[in-house]
Design a protein around this motif. Structure first.
Motif, PDB file in Angstrom:
ATOM      1  N   TYR A  31       0.830  -1.207   0.000  1.00 43.33           N
ATOM      2  CA  TYR A  31       0.000   0.000   0.000  1.00 43.33           C
ATOM      3  C   TYR A  31       0.867   1.260   0.000  1.00 43.33           C
ATOM      4  CZ  TYR A  31      -4.312  -2.618   0.967  1.00 43.33           C
ATOM      5  OH  TYR A  31      -5.399  -3.453   0.882  1.00 43.33           O
ATOM      6  N   CYS A 272      -8.147   4.874  -1.172  1.00 40.49           N
ATOM      7  CA  CYS A 272      -7.899   3.473  -0.792  1.00 40.49           C
ATOM      8  C   CYS A 272      -9.167   2.785  -0.310  1.00 40.49           C
ATOM      9  CB  CYS A 272      -6.818   3.428   0.283  1.00 40.49           C
ATOM     10  SG  CYS A 272      -6.460   1.772   0.884  1.00 40.49           S
ATOM     11  N   THR A 278      -6.037  -3.014  -2.846  1.00 43.71           N
ATOM     12  CA  THR A 278      -5.300  -1.976  -3.568  1.00 43.71           C
ATOM     13  C   THR A 278      -5.994  -1.582  -4.875  1.00 43.71           C
ATOM     14  OG1 THR A 278      -4.040  -3.652  -4.756  1.00 43.71           O
ATOM     15  CG2 THR A 278      -3.073  -2.823  -2.699  1.00 43.71           C
TER      16      THR A 278
END
Lengths: 304, 304
Positions: A31, A272, A278
């Protein structure tokens, strides 16, 4: 010069009130590096995966210009796996499965071409491993950002306190700031924590935004109120990645740039949570990010 | 032209981890009118007290230029009394005593010289009483702000929904916004509530600040992080009073002025919690308020 991001590269299986996923790629370093890649193009990952982690998974990172030479692939072993279920309010979750696998004895390797590290993001991991990475860099980076969590305060506080002495910025949530300092007031908590090593403290408050402290100043970054939070997994790591990626891009460390970095980090985090894993942050355009940042400006600006 | 503030004028006995008080003057209308008095000089209270409420207590209000002709004094009866104890985190409290007394059958009287009302603040009271006040004004005020709480959603929802149709601004906290709308997301909650009557919704989030919604826009006002919260009693009423007092001063209702009003309200509330009861807000200087507002500017401003 480069930005090194160390942390888990993993598989997650996520259940939310909106649906569930099979094993999808997750992990703090995943991330954070994806988020940072929108600002800076010399990003290098340090991590470890098993041979269940596919070349196509790695390619996603490489396609974002992320160097994965420091991502060890352990043959015959499995990647870290986490599975969790979010409650209706999305603010609490149950961990269903945690399989450390390759992360259990993670010994980070710093490739020679990583030694130009100027910015270091230490994603949430054992404090000892975080220390090891700092020790294996020949030159002290210009900026070290540490993410950690209550778990390490519970079982490895001494190690964590040692690591804290070595970093510039600490990111934790409000409950963790209270636990680490023993102070309920976040102002008092910040004052104490800023004597433990870091020069800057970021307190993440989820849907309530984030606070940035140095010895003299406080900045309050709002969170964007969202109609739908689809999956909160990775939002904190995305925030941290956007934060350090933006700082690496501007290249000067001061409170004003940190404030903007908080806003960019918050903007990336707000993307997000809009999709599983993702999925959203892997495919953003500069225009989307700029528009989102403008929403933050509009959300919090006033003229008195 | 005037600003009418209706609400409880009462005695409180407060216990916090920092100490306890005897019976001190409290009540929503007390806090709100004191706060508003720093911005506007035509403030008129509607309320009711018993003969235990002293002339010296009323004089404090009059000294702030607050008209108390609409404050009924019931001979042989006692003022509303509330006693509560705050927990260590100051975010939760136990009510120890609630004696409605004169508030039990409160029938608000609007003196003739109150009929120039341009701004109306309906402090937290039975929704029926709030409606009565609107009904007794010959002309519909330019701006009506309603404060309410979960208690009325539990026991008088129909009345509350009727009252909501008659007002411009609703102030409630985040849990109440969720209860009233049945939506967890505050964005969705706001969308629903804005179809119930009010054109503007303010969601108070305590130490996390406040959100202002209209149909198109959202503004996030930060709360000032404080080292010590001494006594939170009255902070919400002080906020509401500062908010409507500022709007009465500027005289034009639009989103930008509302944003500033939120900041001024938040600034007043940040003073309120610094001492017991009204002790701090009874004695502020313009300079203190201006400096505090500058702290809010510094806290939330960034330049991207």
């Amino acid at each position: 010069m480069s930005l090194i991001i160390i942390g888990s590269v993993a598989f997650d299986a996520i259940e939310t009130p909106f649906g569930k996923t099979d094993k999808i790629v997750g992990g703090a370093a995943t991330y954070a590096s994806l988020a940072a890649s929108y600002f800076y193009d010399q990003i290098k990952i340090v991590g470890v995966v098993g041979d269940d982690f596919l070349q196509s998974n790695i390619k996603v990172l490489n396609d974002h210009g992320i160097d994965t030479e420091g991502l060890q692939i352990k043959q015959g072993e499995k990647s870290f796996f986490w599975s969790g279920r979010y409650h209706n309010d999305m603010n609490s979750r149950d961990t269903l499965v945690t399989e450390l696998n390759v992360l259990g004895d993670f010994d980070p390797i710093i490739p020679e071409n990583y030694q130009d590290c100027e910015y270091l993001m230490l994603g949430n991991l054992t404090p000892k491993v975080q220390q090891t990475v700092i020790g294996r860099l020949k030159n002290r980076p210009k900026l070290i950002v540490l993410d950690t969590m209550n778990f390490w305060m519970d079982i490895a506080l001494e190690d964590l306190l040692e690591t804290l002495k070595m970093v510039d910025v600490l990111t934790i949530n409000d409950a963790e700031a209270r636990q680490l300092s023993g102070e309920y007031s976040l102002v008092k908590a910040a004052r104490k924590i800023l004597t433990m090593g870091p020069r800057y403290l970021i307190i993440k408050k989820g849907e309530h935004g984030a606070l940035l402290f140095d010895e003299q100043q406080i900045f309050s970054a709002p969170a964007l109120p969202l109609a739908e939070v689809f999956d909160p997994t990775g939002a904190g790591d995305t925030f941290a990645g956007g934060f350090i990626g933006y700082l690496a891009k501007v290249g000067t460390i001061n409170f004003n740039n940190m404030k903007n970095a908080l806003i960019y980090g918050s903007a990336l985090a707000s993307f997000c949570v809009e999709k599983f894993g993702t999925e959203k942050i892997v495919n953003l355009t500069k225009e989307e990010i700029d528009n989102r940042v403008r929403e933050f400006v509009s959300l919090s600006s006033f003229t008195i």
